[in-house]
Design an enzyme around this catalytic site. Sequence first.
Site, short mmCIF file in Angstrom:
data_model
loop_
_atom_site.label_atom_id
_atom_site.label_comp_id
_atom_site.label_asym_id
_atom_site.label_seq_id
_atom_site.Cartn_x
_atom_site.Cartn_y
_atom_site.Cartn_z
N SER A 124 -3.59 -3.58 0.27
CA SER A 124 -2.43 -4.28 0.84
C SER A 124 -2.82 -5.71 1.18
O SER A 124 -3.90 -5.95 1.67
CB SER A 124 -2.01 -3.53 2.10
N ALA A 125 -1.92 -6.64 0.92
CA ALA A 125 -2.26 -8.04 1.18
C ALA A 125 -2.10 -8.44 2.63
O ALA A 125 -2.89 -9.24 3.14
CB ALA A 125 -1.39 -8.95 0.31
N HIS A 126 -1.10 -7.90 3.30
CA HIS A 126 -0.80 -8.47 4.62
C HIS A 126 -1.72 -7.97 5.72
O HIS A 126 -1.58 -8.33 6.88
CB HIS A 126 0.67 -8.28 5.00
N CYS A 159 3.24 4.50 14.80
CA CYS A 159 3.93 4.91 13.58
C CYS A 159 5.12 5.81 13.85
O CYS A 159 6.01 5.94 13.04
CB CYS A 159 2.96 5.60 12.62
N ASN A 167 -5.94 3.26 10.41
CA ASN A 167 -5.22 2.16 11.03
C ASN A 167 -5.04 2.32 12.53
O ASN A 167 -4.92 1.35 13.26
CB ASN A 167 -3.84 1.99 10.37
N ALA A 180 0.82 -1.21 0.00
CA ALA A 180 0.00 0.00 0.00
C ALA A 180 0.85 1.26 0.00
O ALA A 180 0.46 2.28 -0.57
CB ALA A 180 -0.94 0.00 1.20
N THR A 181 2.03 1.20 0.62
CA THR A 181 2.89 2.39 0.63
C THR A 181 3.28 2.77 -0.79
O THR A 181 3.22 3.95 -1.17
CB THR A 181 4.14 2.15 1.49
N THR A 192 9.37 -7.51 -12.21
CA THR A 192 8.74 -8.82 -12.31
C THR A 192 7.64 -8.93 -11.28
O THR A 192 7.85 -8.64 -10.10
CB THR A 192 9.77 -9.93 -12.05
N GLN A 207 -6.64 -0.99 5.25
CA GLN A 207 -7.29 -1.57 6.42
C GLN A 207 -8.74 -1.94 6.15
O GLN A 207 -9.37 -2.61 6.96
CB GLN A 207 -7.25 -0.57 7.59
#
Lengths: 92, 456
Positions: free
Chosen positions: B254-256, B380, B206, B126-127, B294, B234
């Site tokens: 974001s995946a995580h 943060c 977040n 996401a960043t 890639t 989020q």
Amino acid sequence: MAAAAAPTRAEVMSLFRSLLRTARQFSDYNIREYTRRRAADAFRENRALGDVPAAAAAFAYGKKQLEVAKRQAVVYSMYAPKAKSIMEMKLQ
Amino acid sequence: MALSRRLLPALLCRGGCLSASPSPARALYTAAAVPADAEEEEEEAVTIKGVRISGRPLYMDMQATTPVDPRVLDAMLPFYLSRYGNPHSRTHLYGWESDAAVEEARARVAALVGADSREIFFTSGATECNNIAVKGVMRFYRDRRRHVITTQTEHKCVLDSCRYLQQEGFEVTYLPVRPDGLVDVAQLADAIRPDTGLVSVMAVNNEIGVVQPLEEIGRICREKGVPFHTDAAQALGKIPIDVNQMGIGLMSLSAHKIYGPKGVGALYLRRRPRIRVEPQMSGGGQERGIRSGTVPTPLVVGFGAACEIAAKEMDYDYRRATTLQQRLLDGIRGQVDDIVINGSMEHRYPGNLNLSFAYVEGESLLMGLKEVAVSSGSACTSASLEPSYVLRALGVEEDMAHTSIRFGIGRFTTEEEVDRAIELTVHQVKKLRDMSPLYEMAKAGIDLKSIQWAQH
């Protein structure tokens, strides 16, 4: 794809028991609890499914999830950390 | 199948037995780095950074990251084992199967947000998406658009990108938020100028879990012809997102944060009307030139699997998170008073609860909560001691900002964990308050703000 027959009660119970058994084999506390709980909730929710294609689809989905769970139970136990979760330890 | 059944008991014994000597299975892992000072052999305790904990803490920091769902790991493993091709290799099976997997994952991500596959571009997270969205859009339209609108509670990467643009000569309006964390939509509409090139408001915060009114903002932006970007890291898979209903032009995913792997994310970029960006990564033109490099097939496949699971489980997880949050709140509030919930309770994602405990010092509270993995309000900005800018934007006083704790509840959180978290938190808060002279004075009815502290 040919229409699948609805699963019999015996088949459903056998799948449920297999899922619960596989859940117990997870070395990770959270995954173990989740698998057990999610299986129980899903079977409870789908109990009322009278529609044959829907029941057959749910059963097939359940079987696939069982295969995933069996594989992952092995993988998780191969990399289980030495220290267990504090949730699994006796209260001090 | 038979092999695994034979191996399973032996492998399980390794994880389950209390053994004094290092187990044979571990000796095989010559490549795996085992930190020498992280674990003790004799007991199952963990000693790290001078702190000794009896076991692995219970995890309640879901906003920082989430555990990978076993179903996601199952989908990813084949791509680390045998299907390791580069998806951009056009000439052989390895490339073709890898590409097919990437496209299938792309479709799953798109389906979760109501988009078309061609509008999804994979990035490293996401960043990176926020960087492409903010800098990429403004630089592309730099001749006609010079103004950006965002909020004071955005993620650091958005704020930092905006600051970077300011150095390049663009103007940025940082909208304040109300004390409940929500942005004032009328104020946002007023702030839009003819040369505004982007409005960026995050979907779910977040730190405090507040959900912004995306549909209203999207409607206003559509009316005024300004692209609407939202950081939905989020929000994805937790609340329903529809890019058309919400008028979203760009979105960072974001995946995580949704039980997927770390290191991958996706940028949603609207096709109709088409939003153009200047690429931030130069290279071979992968991802339609938007992001060269890639595409990491295993990570992307994991992201796709995570999105598919999230689509199926969203209702169940949401209901469970709501129940568990209520349990946590009732449990803590029932035993200690003088607690403030940071952020609106009505417009909130239930898996994120940020509480401030009055008359308790933040660092000591965290130090005593080592068996619960939680984060404080200044996560943060953890290197410095300054309180969180998000809480400051809400108007939270410095002392309350310092004592804030963020509890994250997720798919795998159990009732027992919530109960234990309540027990540990209440115990620690009571212990600290017993020692606190400020608490004594407050209980005696003295207004702390009216005290004239003598100077020596």
